[in-house]
Every structure is written in C-alpha cells, then in structure tokens.
Scaffold this motif. Structure first.
Motif, short mmCIF file in Angstrom:
data_model
loop_
_atom_site.label_atom_id
_atom_site.label_comp_id
_atom_site.label_asym_id
_atom_site.label_seq_id
_atom_site.Cartn_x
_atom_site.Cartn_y
_atom_site.Cartn_z
N ILE A 117 42.37 39.92 36.56
CA ILE A 117 42.89 40.79 35.62
C ILE A 117 43.97 41.43 36.07
CG2 ILE A 117 40.67 41.52 34.63
CD1 ILE A 117 41.32 44.10 35.81
N CYS A 118 45.01 42.12 35.49
CA CYS A 118 46.19 42.52 35.58
C CYS A 118 46.34 43.13 37.13
CB CYS A 118 46.59 43.59 34.55
SG CYS A 118 48.18 44.45 34.82
N SER A 119 47.50 42.32 37.83
CA SER A 119 47.69 42.92 39.06
C SER A 119 48.51 44.09 39.35
CB SER A 119 48.15 41.88 40.11
OG SER A 119 49.23 41.37 39.69
N TYR A 120 49.01 44.76 38.14
CA TYR A 120 49.44 45.89 37.97
C TYR A 120 48.34 47.15 38.14
CZ TYR A 120 54.33 45.25 36.31
OH TYR A 120 55.71 44.78 36.28
N LEU A 121 47.49 46.77 37.25
CA LEU A 121 46.09 47.54 37.29
C LEU A 121 45.67 47.92 38.49
CD1 LEU A 121 43.22 47.45 34.55
CD2 LEU A 121 42.87 47.60 37.12
N ASN A 155 50.04 46.83 22.53
CA ASN A 155 51.00 45.73 21.91
C ASN A 155 50.98 44.80 22.96
OD1 ASN A 155 52.58 47.44 23.38
ND2 ASN A 155 54.13 47.64 21.94
N GLN A 156 51.09 44.99 24.18
CA GLN A 156 51.22 44.11 25.42
C GLN A 156 49.82 43.51 25.83
OE1 GLN A 156 52.81 47.96 27.50
NE2 GLN A 156 52.22 46.40 29.19
N CYS A 157 48.85 44.33 25.96
CA CYS A 157 47.51 43.75 26.37
C CYS A 157 46.59 45.00 26.25
CB CYS A 157 47.70 43.47 27.74
SG CYS A 157 48.08 44.73 28.86
N ARG A 158 45.22 44.53 26.51
CA ARG A 158 44.01 45.29 26.70
C ARG A 158 44.07 46.11 28.11
NH1 ARG A 158 37.94 43.20 27.56
NH2 ARG A 158 38.03 45.22 28.74
N ASP A 159 44.58 45.48 28.90
CA ASP A 159 44.55 45.87 30.26
C ASP A 159 44.85 47.31 30.51
OD1 ASP A 159 44.72 42.91 30.23
OD2 ASP A 159 44.13 43.30 32.51
N VAL A 160 45.97 47.66 29.83
CA VAL A 160 46.72 49.02 29.94
C VAL A 160 45.72 50.09 29.52
CG1 VAL A 160 49.30 48.63 29.83
CG2 VAL A 160 47.85 48.83 27.72
N THR A 384 47.73 36.70 36.77
CA THR A 384 46.85 37.94 36.32
C THR A 384 47.51 38.33 34.97
OG1 THR A 384 48.14 39.64 37.48
CG2 THR A 384 46.38 38.45 38.81
N CYS A 385 48.41 37.71 34.39
CA CYS A 385 48.78 38.41 33.25
C CYS A 385 49.23 37.34 31.99
CB CYS A 385 50.34 39.11 33.25
SG CYS A 385 50.85 39.69 31.77
N PRO A 386 48.27 36.79 31.56
CA PRO A 386 48.03 35.80 30.58
C PRO A 386 49.22 36.47 29.35
CG PRO A 386 45.91 36.89 30.34
CD PRO A 386 46.72 37.39 31.62
N ASN A 387 49.43 37.74 29.31
CA ASN A 387 50.04 38.05 28.09
C ASN A 387 51.56 37.99 28.09
OD1 ASN A 387 47.67 39.64 27.04
ND2 ASN A 387 47.77 40.57 29.26
N ASN A 388 52.12 37.68 29.36
CA ASN A 388 53.32 37.26 29.54
C ASN A 388 53.58 35.96 30.30
OD1 ASN A 388 55.38 39.53 29.25
ND2 ASN A 388 54.03 40.80 30.38
N SER A 389 52.57 35.33 30.21
CA SER A 389 52.73 34.01 30.50
C SER A 389 52.55 32.83 29.23
CB SER A 389 51.52 33.47 31.53
OG SER A 389 51.58 34.30 32.49
N ASP A 413 52.69 35.21 40.53
CA ASP A 413 51.94 36.37 39.84
C ASP A 413 53.15 37.45 40.03
OD1 ASP A 413 49.82 37.68 38.72
OD2 ASP A 413 49.72 39.03 40.57
N LEU A 414 52.89 38.57 39.27
CA LEU A 414 53.79 39.74 39.18
C LEU A 414 53.64 40.28 40.58
CD1 LEU A 414 51.98 42.21 37.30
CD2 LEU A 414 51.76 39.84 36.48
N ASN A 415 52.33 40.59 40.88
CA ASN A 415 52.02 41.55 42.06
C ASN A 415 51.40 40.98 43.07
OD1 ASN A 415 53.70 43.63 41.47
ND2 ASN A 415 51.92 45.28 41.08
S1 SF4 Z 1 51.39 43.11 29.80
FE1 SF4 Z 1 50.35 41.95 31.76
S2 SF4 Z 1 51.46 42.98 33.57
FE2 SF4 Z 1 51.84 44.31 31.65
S3 SF4 Z 1 49.94 45.66 31.98
FE3 SF4 Z 1 49.43 43.83 30.53
S4 SF4 Z 1 48.21 42.29 31.70
FE4 SF4 Z 1 49.42 43.83 33.27
#
Ligand code: SF4
Lengths: 441, 263
Positions: A117-121, A155-160, A384-389, A413-415
C-alpha cells in the motif's frame, strides 16, 4: 512535494555535479557541468520554513487549531475557517527525499500495513511510531504538529482516508472527508452537487473544532488567492514549453512546495510572481536549465523522491530535459472561482487528472506533449501507488501508437527504495535516450 | 584516423565477454571469463586474453566500446553503449530487421524490437525479480544438486514435464522441493523449470517477426529455443555464438564510431 532538505541537496547538485559525457570518446570519464540554480529558491526556503515554524508554534502555544489536509484539498475551506493547515503528504515526500522512508516503512509493515500500500502512508506512520521527522534537521522542529481535526479527499485514492484514520484513532480527534467520484470521463453537474453537499456537511464539525463561525466572504477571499496561485503555477510550468526549457521536472518538484502547502495564502502568490519573472528572464536571454538540451521528455507518474538528485544528474548528462509532467500539473486548479466558492472547489477537485478515466488522461497528455515538443514519454510505475501509475492498463502502448513517440516504463516507487533497482532504472533511461538519439540520426 | 580493428567488452553480472573484429565485421577473437567481484579486473583480463588470441597487443590501434552491467568499469574503453543497444546491434549483424531480440542474461532478461531499418522500436527489461534469468536456473540447479551444465540435456531428453506455477524464484524453489518430495523425476522437473524461463519471456512482451535469442543462458541451454518455438508461429533463431552478441554489438558500434569521427 518540496521542502528545505531537498533544496539543500539541490543546491549542492546545482553548484557542481559530476556528469558523464556521452558524446565522443572517453565516456567513462566525468566532466564538470553546472546546471543553473534558480535564484528564487532562497525565498522559497524562507516561506516554507515560516510555514513549518508557524505550525510548530501553533502546536506549542495552542494559538490556532491545526487541521491536517490532503494535498489537493479542501485546504481552501480550512484556511477560511482559521486553521493552520498541515499536509502529511508533504511530510511523507520529505521522508522519501531524505531517504529516511525506506528505514521507517518496515515499522509500519510490522504493525500490519502491507508493503504493497501507499509508501507515503507507511513512511509517515513509521516515522510517527519511531518518533523521528526530517523537520528536526531542517527546522529544529521536534515532532510533527498534532492534528485537532483530519480532513481528507479521496479524489486521489482511498489510502489517504486510511492514513488519516490511523491518527484519528491515535489522538481521538475528528476525521471528516469528501468522497469524490473517480475514474470519470466528463465532470457532470451531479458530481458537483454531491461534492458541494459533502463539503458543506463538514462545516459544523470544523466550526466546533476551530471555535470559528464559517464566513462566506473569507472563503471567497481564500478561493481567490488559490486561483491566483494556481494560475501563476500554471504559467511557471508552461515556461517549460520554451526551447530550450528554463526549468526541469526536478526543479518543478521542488518549486511546487508553495502551491501545495501555501495555496490560499498571499505568500504563495508573491512567490510565484517572483519565480515566474526569473523564468521569463531565462527564456528571454535563452538560458537553458540544462546544457545542450537535445531531447525533451514527458514524465507521467510520481517522482522517485529518494533518487531526484541522481535522476536529475543522469538526465542532464544525457542532454535530456524532462520538461513536462502529469505530477506537477496536479496543482493546477483552473476551476477556482471566488464568485461560487463551493461549486468551484468541487469542480477543481473533480477536474483533476488523477480523478479521470484513461480517455481523458490520454487526451490531456496529448495536449501537453504537443505543446511542449516532447520526443519521448516516460511512465513511472510506482509499486505502492496504483493511482498515479498510468502504465498498468496499456496506456504506454496506446500513447506510443497515437503520438508515434518512444515510451519507457520505469519500475520504482515514490518512497520505498526497496522497490527500486538503481542499475536497471539507469540502464533503461540510458537505453531510452540512445533510442531517441537513433531517431534523431 | 580510421580504425581497422574494433573491440567490444561486455561486462555482465556473471560473465565478461570480449570480441575483436576487423573492418568487415569478421570476428578475429572472442573470450568469456567470469566477472567475479572486480569488474575492472575482469574487463582487463578478458581483453588481454582476447588480444593474445588475435595475435595483437595493446600497441595496436583498436577502438573499443564497453557495454553491460559493468560498462562503466572498463577504463580503457573509448565509448560505451547500453546492453540493450548492443544486443540489438549484434543480432542485426546476422539477421536483418525486423527482429525481436530475446536476451536471457545472468540477472535480467530483455526483449528488444527492431524495425526493418534496424532501428529500435521498443525494449523491455524484466522487473526486479530474477525469475526466468540465468540466476534462476543456477539457483534451481543448486536446489536439485545438479551441475548447471547438465540441465540442458536433462530437459531435452525428459519424457514429460512437471509444470511449475509460480513466477517468484523463491516460491519456485519451494515448489521444486515439493515436487521432489512427491517423487517426480528430476529430468521432468528440469523441463518444467526451462518452461518457466520461457513463460517469463512470453509475459514480458508480445513476440513478433523473427525472434533472435541471445545471451549466455541460450548459449549453454539451446533447448530453450525449441521450447519457445512451441509457443509461437514466428521463426526462432540464435546467432552462432549467442553469449558474445552484446560484445559484438559494442565492437560494431565502436567500428562505426571510429570511422565516423576525425581524430
Ligand atoms: S495518491 Fe498514491 S502516493 Fe498519494 S496518498 Fe494515494 S496512494 Fe499514496
């Protein structure tokens, strides 16, 4: 997103980096090349420092309430309600760029957050449980400001939402958010009216937490400032269409900081006026961002934060400039309109690239690719970010056929640098530029 | 000055290869040694061997290009190109475009498409995992306690195949152990392993035109060509010495570069 530490590293890079010479003989040797430092950077460092120090003061003195917000909003509403606004994605990008992330992500993995999952998270929660932050080294700030309320936008993803939910449980503070329609082709009125209701529904909670009454005039003012900021940011990015380009994608990832964390405040507007003027001077005097710009690339996907410096140096050594990107464009919100703040916020958050279906995305990219005289497209497939891939549903192949341009997919990956193979990425990029050279010949 | 001789040094993760050619592109000498841990030493050693083999010395005017994973460790090279460019160039020497080059290397696989003019249309490298590469077969040979050079004949002569499903090297190793425990014949398992190398290639890209297979794994395991043929209508071929294709491509680039430039 940008921050002081990246800037410091950037300065070192700009002053004197060693590059490999591609042409002629003795390619294994290095040569000194100077990329052009952007003078406005020092102003940006100051306003970014003020932002973080202001948040730290609010945390310590309890003067203003602190709202955590996702990077694309609804920051406008939060500023209008009198919050100090903190952006965890900005912090997570700092963790990536300082390469702290790869050491911290495993702590979150061990807690039960998957490495997929999101490596920002995972980097951010890892940093919280380990009690470390890059803000300490950059600004002497001991810890990130604790939220009084957490406000997300899916709007960007569920991860947030899941990310913020962790802190809401941890601190027992309210969690509210907007659930934006996703993967849409056209923005319809019903999307907007739904979002407007969702935004308005948050107001009672925000009034309770902030202790301030909602004030429509104040919201108009903030939306007006966001509009000015975003217009200027667009103009900054559009400078990249000049040949040779006066800035690179790597510069833009640094200089987008104020568009993310200070949007809606006058400081961001002042800053982009300054930056824009400098870039226009560069164009006027034909000052390129990299020497002997030969190829121009469009980058789709997230930056690889821990490798910004290396990649920037590699592209410069290959006389190739990444002149446009989907990522930096994500903070262009053309729809803001102080005359109808709620509707225009809803529209701005929904019109974004990341929210749209592939047909929209491809048409959008096509416009930028033509306008920026692009001769190759690189897709970053961030593990880890399908939303931006955007490379996962055959878009590279469709873009290659439609635009008749070479495309490359870089896995990374981003991070999480555990997902990144340095040598493989370098070789892929070098081979890609060889392919562009071949086309030119 | 025009060069009459050119060299290519391909420093791969497992082996380092060198080739010397004359103006017409004829191979005068070729050498392969293990790369070990010191790429710079490996490149010097393989080049020295190659010079001896061609009855040449360091005093001869030879323009040299390096390629491969360790291409930047070849201090005596006059230039370098990526292994993607060099494998393509090396294959074009034997087969005119359009071709699809499939290179199976020690640590990575590549699929490179070249058009009828020999220009590169696209390329792909495998993702991070070593599944389907030389390293995968080496690891499996170790698990099966078999010398690596025996694998090809075992696979070729097997009277059946045990299918392996996973595309992860580590999971495959577990699967292999399970198959052994279940009493399956080793040669059939080896055939299954070969098939999984082919499957990794098939999922990388579509295969079109004439397919040219290169790399050390093909050199030592030509049965992979036969297996790939069973999955495609396209002709599947390989150059005479697949392992040195990258080094040959580098030498050809060196020759072109030397003859295009004034010194
Ligand atoms: S858009 Fe991608 S990098 Fe940004 S918070 Fe969501 S999963 Fe993480």
């Amino acid at each position: 997103m940008s921050y002081l530490l990246v800037c410091q590293e950037w300065d070192r890079l700009c002053v004197n980096h060693m590059i490999r010479q591609r042409t002629g003989y003795n390619v294994a040797e290095s040569a000194n090349t100077k990329s052009k430092p952007i003078a406005a950077t020092s102003t940006m460092k100051k306003i970014m420092a003020d932002h973080f120090l202001g948040l730290d003061r609010a945390r310590k003195e309890g003067t203003e309430k602190i709202a955590w917000c996702t990077s694309v909003g609804p920051a406008e509403l939060l500023h209008a309600m009198g919050f100090e606004v903190y952006f965890p994605e900005n912090h997570a990008a700092m963790l990536g760029a300082t390469r702290m992330a790869t050491d911290l992500i495993p702590a979150a993995n061990a807690m039960g957050y998957s490495p997929d999952i999101c490596s920002y998270l995972t980097a951010d929660i890892g940093s919280y449980v380990k009690g470390v932050t890059p803000l300490t080294k950059a600004y002497g700030i001991e810890r990130v400001p604790k939220a009084d309320v957490l406000v997300y936008n899916t709007n960007q993803c569920r991860d947030v939402q899941d990310w913020f939910a962790y802190y809401a449980r941890e601190w027992n503070v309210p969690l509210v958010g907007i659930h934006t329609h996703r993967n849409i082709k056209a923005v319809e009125d019903y999307h907007i009216s739904d979002l407007v209701s969702q935004i308005k529904d948050m107001i009672p909670v925000l009034e309770t937490v902030s202790g301030n009454r909602f004030d429509m005039e104040r919201l108009r003012e903030v939306v007006g400032l966001s509009l000015e900021c975003t217009k200027l940011w667009r103009e900054v990015l559009e400078c990249g269409a000049a040949i040779p380009a006066p800035l690179t994608f790597f510069d833009a990832t640094i200089h987008m900081g104020p568009a993310v964390v200070l949007r809606g405040l006058p400081q961001a507007v002042d800053y982009y006026r300054l930056l824009l003027e400098e870039l226009r001077q560069r164009i006027k005097h034909n000052v390129p961002a990299i020497d002997e710009e030969t190829h121009r690339i469009y980058w789709d996907g997230m930056p690889i934060w821990g490798k910004l410096r290396d990649l920037s140096a590699q592209f410069a050594s290959l006389k190739t400039n990444v002149v446009a990107s989907t990522y930096c464009n994500s903070w262009i919100f053309d729809a803001f309109d102080p005359a109808c703040p709620f509707e225009s916020m809803a529209r701005a958050y929904t019109e974004l690239f990341i929210v749209r279906d592939d047909s929209f995305k491809e048409a959008y990219m096509e416009t930028w690719i033509k306008r920026f005289s692009i001769d190759g497209i690189i897709f970053h497939d961030a593990k880890t970010c399908p939303n931006n891939s955007n490379s996962r549903y055959m878009m590279p192949q469709r873009m290659r056929d439609k635009m008749r341009l070479p495309v490359l997919v870089v896995n990374g990956d981003l991070n999480d640098l555990r997902c990144y193979s340095e040598e493989q990425a370098r070789t892929n990029i070098e081979a890609f530029v060889e392919q562009l050279d071949e086309k030119v010949r | 000055m025009n060069y009459n001789l050119a060299g290519g040094v391909d420093v791969g993760s497992c082996t380092t290869k060198a080739v010397i050619i004359d103006r017409s592109g004829t191979i005068l000498a070729e050498k392969v040694i293990y790369s070990a841990t010191d790429f710079s030493a490996a490149s010097r050693n393989v080049w020295a061997d190659c010079l001896v083999h061609a009855s040449l010395s360091e005093q001869d005017d030879i323009i040299i290009y390096s390629t491969g994973y360790g291409r930047n460790s070849v201090s005596f090279a006059h230039g370098s190109m990526t292994e993607i460019a060099c494998h393509g160039r090396g294959c074009l020497h034997f087969f005119p475009g359009p071709i699809t080059v499939v290179d199976i290397g020690g640590q990575d696989n590549k699929v490179i498409k070249l058009d009828s003019h020999g220009r590169r249309v696209s390329f792909k490298m495998n993702r991070k995992c070593a599944a389907g590469t030389g390293a995968f077969l080496e690891e499996m040979a170790l698990r099966l306690r078999l010398p690596i050079e025996k694998l090809n004949s075992l696979a070729e002569n097997a009277d059946g195949e045990i299918a392996l499903g996973s595309y992860c090297t580590v999971f495959s190793a577990t699967e292999v152990l399970e198959k052994i425990k279940a009493g399956h014949q080793v040669d059939r398992i080896v055939r299954g392993l070969f098939h999984s190398v082919v499957k990794r290639i098939l999922e990388m890209d579509t295969l079109t035109d004439r397919i040219v297979m290169t790399g050390g794994v093909i050199e030592h395991n030509p049965f992979l060509l036969t297996l790939l043929r069973s999955h495609t209508e396209c002709p599947v071929v390989s150059p005479p010495h697949p392992q040195i294709t990258g080094a040959l491509g580098a030498a050809l680039y060196a020759l072109e570069s030397g003859n295009n430039q004034q010194h």
